[in-house]
Scaffold this motif. Structure first.
Motif, PDB file in Angstrom:
ATOM      1  N   ALA A 240       0.838  -1.192   0.000  1.00 26.74           N
ATOM      2  CA  ALA A 240       0.000   0.000   0.000  1.00 26.74           C
ATOM      3  C   ALA A 240       0.878   1.249   0.000  1.00 26.74           C
ATOM      4  CB  ALA A 240      -0.915   0.004   1.212  1.00 26.74           C
ATOM      5  N   GLN A 249      -5.275  -1.763  -2.082  1.00 24.81           N
ATOM      6  CA  GLN A 249      -5.203  -2.508  -0.814  1.00 24.81           C
ATOM      7  C   GLN A 249      -6.134  -1.949   0.253  1.00 24.81           C
ATOM      8  OE1 GLN A 249      -2.570  -1.202  -2.452  1.00 24.81           O
ATOM      9  NE2 GLN A 249      -1.602  -3.034  -3.277  1.00 24.81           N
ATOM     10  N   GLU A 252      -7.837  -4.345   2.798  1.00 22.79           N
ATOM     11  CA  GLU A 252      -6.971  -4.874   3.852  1.00 22.79           C
ATOM     12  C   GLU A 252      -6.789  -3.832   4.951  1.00 22.79           C
ATOM     13  OE1 GLU A 252      -2.484  -6.720   4.485  1.00 22.79           O
ATOM     14  OE2 GLU A 252      -3.219  -6.312   2.463  1.00 22.79           O
TER      15      GLU A 252
END
Length: 264
Positions: A240, A249, A252
Motif C-alpha cells: 500500500a 489494498q 486490507e
C-alpha cells in the motif's frame, strides 16, 4: 460554537451497533471525500455511525479565501467543534496531516480511541521534502497543476508514484484528482517545524498506527516512532502507498482498522 462555517458529513449506519461513532479527519491537500469512497461504506456496513469533517478552507467548509491563515491549532479547534456535535465520544481516525490535527486536539480533548493512518512522523516533513526533491523532483512542479485541477499526463504519473500503491492502475488515478486542492502554507510550515514544537499530553486511550509498506511520503520505517509515543498497536499494509483509503489494498487497511475497533 466554531466561528467558521464547518461541514460535518454524517453517514449513519443502516443497522447501528451501539459502538462509538467514528470521526474521520482528512490530510493535507484534500478533503473528506477521500473517506467516503471506500472506508465509510465498509464501516457503515459493520454498524459504525460515521462522521467526516471538512477542515476550514477545505471541501464544503468555509474559509477558502483565508486558507493560508489557518494553522494546525485552528484545525484542532475545528475538530473540537465536531466532537462536541456528536452524541458520544468518538474514535478519531486521522490521515497524514489529519494525524497532527487529531494529536493537537487530544492535548486537551477527549476521545474513545485514536487511529493514526500514514502519520506525519515526530521528525516532521522536512525529511520527506528533501527525499522527494532527490527522488521525485517533478512532484514540486506538478503539484500546482493537480491543485488547480489542470493535471497533465505527467501530473497523473507523478502523483500516482508519490501517493499511491505501485499496484494502482494509472487510469484510476484520474477519478481521484478532484479530491486534490490547496493547503495552508501556515500548516505546511508547522509540519516542517514539528521537531521543535512541544507535543503536549498524550491520553491513555486505545491507539492504532497504520501505514503502507510502499508509502513514498512517510516511509513505513517511521511508523515505529509514532507507535512508541502512543503505546499503539502498529500495522503495515503490504504494497500500500500513502493513500491507504483509496489504494487497491484499501480493503486490507479497512479490515485491519475494523479488527482494531472491536478492541476499543
Amino acid at each position: 460554537m466554531s466561528p467558521r462555517k464547518l461541514k460535518l458529513h454524517h453517514h449513519p449506519a443502516p443497522q447501528p451497533s451501539g459502538r462509538p461513532p467514528l470521526l474521520f479527519v482528512h490530510g493535507g491537500y484534500t478533503h473528506s471525500l477521500c473517506w467516503q469512497v471506500n472506508f465509510i461504506p465498509f464501516l457503515n456496513a459493520r454498524g459504525y455511525d460515521c462522521f467526516a469533517l471538512d477542515l476550514s478552507g477545505h471541501g464544503a467548509s468555509g474559509g477558502h479565501e483565508r486558507l493560508h491563515e489557518f494553522g494546525l491549532a485552528d484545525y484542532a479547534e475545528d475538530l473540537a467543534w465536531a466532537v462536541s456535535s456528536l452524541p458520544a465520544q468518538p474514535v478519531l481516525i486521522g490521515h497524514s496531516m489529519g494525524t497532527q490535527v487529531v494529536q493537537r486536539y487530544l492535548v486537551d480533548g477527549e476521545a474513545a480511541g485514536v487511529a493514526l493512518l500514514s502519520p506525519v512522523p515526530p521528525t516532521g516533513t522536512g525529511g520527506t521534502a528533501s527525499r522527494l526533491a532527490v527522488t521525485e523532483p517533478a512532484f514540486f512542479e506538478e503539484l500546482p497543476n493537480a491543485m488547480a485541477g489542470t493535471p497533465s499526463t505527467r501530473t497523473l504519473q507523478v502523483m500516482a508514484r508519490v501517493y499511491f500503491s505501485p499496484d494502482m492502475p494509472f487510469e484510476d488515478t484520474l477519478q481521484f484528482m478532484p479530491m486534490i486542492g490547496a493547503e495552508s502554507d501556515h500548516a505546511v510550515a508547522e509540519m516542517v517545524a514539528l521537531p521543535f514544537m512541544r507535543t503536549g499530553r498524550r491520553p491513555n486511550i486505545p491507539a492504532l498506527v497504520m501505514g503502507g509498506s510502499e508509502d513514498q511520503v512517510f516511509p513505513a520505517s517511521m511508523l515505529f516512532f509514532t507507535a512508541l509515543a502512543w503505546r499503539a498497536h502498529s500495522v503495515t499494509i503490504e504494497r500500500a502507498g500513502h493513500m491507504l483509503m483509496l489504494d487497491p489494498q484499501w480493503q486490507e487497511a479497512a479490515g485491519a482498522l475494523a479488527d482494531w475497533l472491536t478492541t476499543v
